[in-house]
Design an enzyme around this catalytic site. Sequence first.
Site, PDB file in Angstrom:
ATOM      1  N   LYS A  13     -29.596  -6.911  28.869  1.00 32.42           N
ATOM      2  CA  LYS A  13     -28.846  -8.137  29.185  1.00 32.42           C
ATOM      3  C   LYS A  13     -28.998  -8.490  30.656  1.00 32.42           C
ATOM      4  O   LYS A  13     -29.211  -9.648  31.018  1.00 32.42           O
ATOM      5  CB  LYS A  13     -27.344  -7.938  28.934  1.00 32.42           C
ATOM      6  CG  LYS A  13     -26.918  -7.833  27.511  1.00 32.42           C
ATOM      7  CD  LYS A  13     -25.384  -7.733  27.503  1.00 32.42           C
ATOM      8  CE  LYS A  13     -24.859  -7.384  26.138  1.00 32.42           C
ATOM      9  NZ  LYS A  13     -23.384  -7.238  26.151  1.00 32.42           N
ATOM     10  N   ASP A  71     -20.499 -10.536  25.126  1.00 35.22           N
ATOM     11  CA  ASP A  71     -20.456  -9.670  23.950  1.00 35.22           C
ATOM     12  C   ASP A  71     -21.367 -10.292  22.913  1.00 35.22           C
ATOM     13  O   ASP A  71     -21.279 -11.483  22.621  1.00 35.22           O
ATOM     14  CB  ASP A  71     -19.041  -9.500  23.406  1.00 35.22           C
ATOM     15  CG  ASP A  71     -18.964  -8.254  22.525  1.00 35.22           C
ATOM     16  OD1 ASP A  71     -19.221  -7.146  23.041  1.00 35.22           O
ATOM     17  OD2 ASP A  71     -18.672  -8.385  21.324  1.00 35.22           O
ATOM     18  N   GLY A 155     -32.679  -3.726  22.011  1.00 37.05           N
ATOM     19  CA  GLY A 155     -31.831  -3.763  20.822  1.00 37.05           C
ATOM     20  C   GLY A 155     -32.626  -3.925  19.538  1.00 37.05           C
ATOM     21  O   GLY A 155     -33.543  -3.145  19.256  1.00 37.05           O
ATOM     22  N   TYR A 156     -32.263  -4.945  18.766  1.00 33.53           N
ATOM     23  CA  TYR A 156     -32.867  -5.177  17.457  1.00 33.53           C
ATOM     24  C   TYR A 156     -34.059  -6.140  17.530  1.00 33.53           C
ATOM     25  O   TYR A 156     -34.566  -6.575  16.489  1.00 33.53           O
ATOM     26  CB  TYR A 156     -31.818  -5.758  16.499  1.00 33.53           C
ATOM     27  CG  TYR A 156     -30.626  -4.863  16.250  1.00 33.53           C
ATOM     28  CD1 TYR A 156     -30.600  -3.979  15.172  1.00 33.53           C
ATOM     29  CD2 TYR A 156     -29.512  -4.901  17.090  1.00 33.53           C
ATOM     30  CE1 TYR A 156     -29.501  -3.167  14.930  1.00 33.53           C
ATOM     31  CE2 TYR A 156     -28.399  -4.086  16.859  1.00 33.53           C
ATOM     32  CZ  TYR A 156     -28.406  -3.224  15.782  1.00 33.53           C
ATOM     33  OH  TYR A 156     -27.305  -2.419  15.548  1.00 33.53           O
ATOM     34  N   ASP A 157     -34.506  -6.481  18.729  1.00 37.85           N
ATOM     35  CA  ASP A 157     -35.595  -7.463  18.857  1.00 37.85           C
ATOM     36  C   ASP A 157     -36.828  -7.124  18.008  1.00 37.85           C
ATOM     37  O   ASP A 157     -37.432  -8.036  17.443  1.00 37.85           O
ATOM     38  CB  ASP A 157     -36.012  -7.612  20.333  1.00 37.85           C
ATOM     39  CG  ASP A 157     -35.031  -8.471  21.122  1.00 37.85           C
ATOM     40  OD1 ASP A 157     -34.315  -9.279  20.502  1.00 37.85           O
ATOM     41  OD2 ASP A 157     -34.997  -8.336  22.361  1.00 37.85           O
ATOM     42  N   ARG A 183     -28.524 -15.892  23.911  1.00 44.06           N
ATOM     43  CA  ARG A 183     -27.977 -15.746  25.265  1.00 44.06           C
ATOM     44  C   ARG A 183     -28.238 -17.029  26.061  1.00 44.06           C
ATOM     45  O   ARG A 183     -27.366 -17.527  26.773  1.00 44.06           O
ATOM     46  CB  ARG A 183     -28.635 -14.525  25.918  1.00 44.06           C
ATOM     47  CG  ARG A 183     -28.039 -14.069  27.201  1.00 44.06           C
ATOM     48  CD  ARG A 183     -28.293 -12.586  27.457  1.00 44.06           C
ATOM     49  NE  ARG A 183     -27.529 -11.756  26.552  1.00 44.06           N
ATOM     50  CZ  ARG A 183     -28.057 -11.045  25.558  1.00 44.06           C
ATOM     51  NH1 ARG A 183     -29.364 -10.996  25.377  1.00 44.06           N
ATOM     52  NH2 ARG A 183     -27.273 -10.361  24.755  1.00 44.06           N
TER      53      ARG A 183
HETATM   54  O1  LIG Z   1     -32.352  -7.259  19.746  1.00 47.48           O
HETATM   55  C1  LIG Z   1     -31.423  -7.674  20.407  1.00 47.48           C
HETATM   56  N1  LIG Z   1     -31.631  -8.693  21.271  1.00 47.48           N
HETATM   57  C2  LIG Z   1     -30.685  -9.266  21.990  1.00 47.48           C
HETATM   58  O2  LIG Z   1     -30.912 -10.202  22.763  1.00 47.48           O
HETATM   59  C3  LIG Z   1     -29.388  -8.707  21.830  1.00 47.48           C
HETATM   60  N2  LIG Z   1     -28.209  -9.006  22.377  1.00 47.48           N
HETATM   61  C4  LIG Z   1     -27.350  -8.114  21.857  1.00 47.48           C
HETATM   62  N3  LIG Z   1     -27.944  -7.273  21.010  1.00 47.48           N
HETATM   63  C5  LIG Z   1     -27.361  -6.140  20.273  1.00 47.48           C
HETATM   64  O3  LIG Z   1     -25.983  -6.178  20.385  1.00 47.48           O
HETATM   65  C6  LIG Z   1     -25.509  -5.135  21.245  1.00 47.48           C
HETATM   66  C7  LIG Z   1     -24.565  -5.708  22.242  1.00 47.48           C
HETATM   67  O4  LIG Z   1     -23.347  -5.016  22.251  1.00 47.48           O
HETATM   68  P1  LIG Z   1     -22.366  -5.291  23.454  1.00 47.48           P
HETATM   69  O5  LIG Z   1     -22.225  -6.769  23.633  1.00 47.48           O
HETATM   70  O6  LIG Z   1     -21.142  -4.515  23.313  1.00 47.48           O
HETATM   71  O7  LIG Z   1     -23.193  -4.771  24.711  1.00 47.48           O
HETATM   72  P2  LIG Z   1     -23.455  -3.314  25.275  1.00 47.48           P
HETATM   73  O8  LIG Z   1     -22.390  -2.370  24.800  1.00 47.48           O
HETATM   74  O9  LIG Z   1     -24.858  -2.948  24.952  1.00 47.48           O
HETATM   75  O10 LIG Z   1     -23.308  -3.546  26.850  1.00 47.48           O
HETATM   76  P3  LIG Z   1     -22.012  -4.144  27.647  1.00 47.48           P
HETATM   77  O11 LIG Z   1     -22.363  -5.543  28.034  1.00 47.48           O
HETATM   78  O12 LIG Z   1     -20.844  -4.104  26.705  1.00 47.48           O
HETATM   79  O13 LIG Z   1     -21.845  -3.265  28.841  1.00 47.48           O
HETATM   80  C8  LIG Z   1     -26.737  -4.626  21.974  1.00 47.48           C
HETATM   81  O14 LIG Z   1     -26.598  -3.295  22.397  1.00 47.48           O
HETATM   82  C9  LIG Z   1     -27.814  -4.830  20.926  1.00 47.48           C
HETATM   83  O15 LIG Z   1     -27.756  -3.800  19.976  1.00 47.48           O
HETATM   84  C10 LIG Z   1     -29.211  -7.621  20.977  1.00 47.48           C
HETATM   85  N4  LIG Z   1     -30.210  -7.100  20.286  1.00 47.48           N
HETATM   86 MG   LIG Z   2     -20.537  -2.923  24.787  1.00 43.71          MG
END
Ligand SMILES: O=c1[nH]c(=O)c2ncn([C@@H]3O[C@H](COP(=O)(O)OP(=O)(O)OP(=O)(O)O)[C@@H](O)[C@H]3O)c2[nH]1
Ligand SMILES: [Mg+2]
Length: 201
Positions: A13, A71, A155-157, A183
């Site tokens: 992110k 999130d 992540g799941y990209d 995003r």
């Molecule tokens: O393939 C993906 N492309 C993306 O663009 C994307 N954006 C989110 N995700 C998934 O969703 C979770 C967020 O969970 P989340 O919002 O709680 O974040 P996180 O815990 O990783 O970090 P934080 O921001 O909380 O510190 C991530 O870990 C990923 O598994 C993505 N997967």
């Molecule tokens: Mg998180």
Amino acid sequence: MKKIILATKNNGKAKEFKEIFGSIGIEIVTLLDLEEDIPEIEETGETFEENAAIKAETIADRFQMPVMGDDSGLEIDALDGKPGVYSARYAGLEKSDQKNMEKVLSELDGVEQDERTARFVCVLALAVPGKETVLKRGRCEGRIGFEPIGDKGFGYDPIFYPDGYDQTMAQLEPEEKNRISHRRDAINQMMDWLKENPLAE
Ligand SMILES: O=c1[nH]c(=O)c2ncn([C@@H]3O[C@H](COP(=O)(O)OP(=O)(O)OP(=O)(O)O)[C@@H](O)[C@H]3O)c2[nH]1
Ligand SMILES: [Mg+2]
């Protein structure tokens, strides 16, 4: 506003926010950039909106400054919207992208291509001390593939095919992902809101 604090510890992110905001001259500072160790923020909400607000408000309170929280996650229709808010920790608390993808693929075993519709969701929260938190939800529609392909993104990209593409999100150049992603959609909406409602410097 030339600098924004983003309440995240997710490297993927952080990189995307820096790329997108960097292109319009705004610097992004994340919890990964700070010297002091910020304790893990518990994501106790049941919705992306609640969790994005928890992250932004926790850090805004601590620094008494405007802060954004993200999130996000993947909603798969054939799994009734799972993994949803549990996307980061779907296969367990140690947060492994590999294991999360394996779990999703095995749950979709036997589900045909047309039934594998899904979307990435990103909710951005802007918390300003003493003001009501602003929320914007972005989306990116697509489908889940049958095996991970590609090594960009996070992540799941590698298992997500955005609508209109025959490549996974992890095969797209970062500029392309950042043009079509959930995003980007949420950031555009927040920037539009900020143009109408500028923060005091
Ligand atoms: O393939 C993906 N492309 C993306 O663009 C994307 N954006 C989110 N995700 C998934 O969703 C979770 C967020 O969970 P989340 O919002 O709680 O974040 P996180 O815990 O990783 O970090 P934080 O921001 O909380 O510190 C991530 O870990 C990923 O598994 C993505 N997967
Ligand atoms: Mg998180």
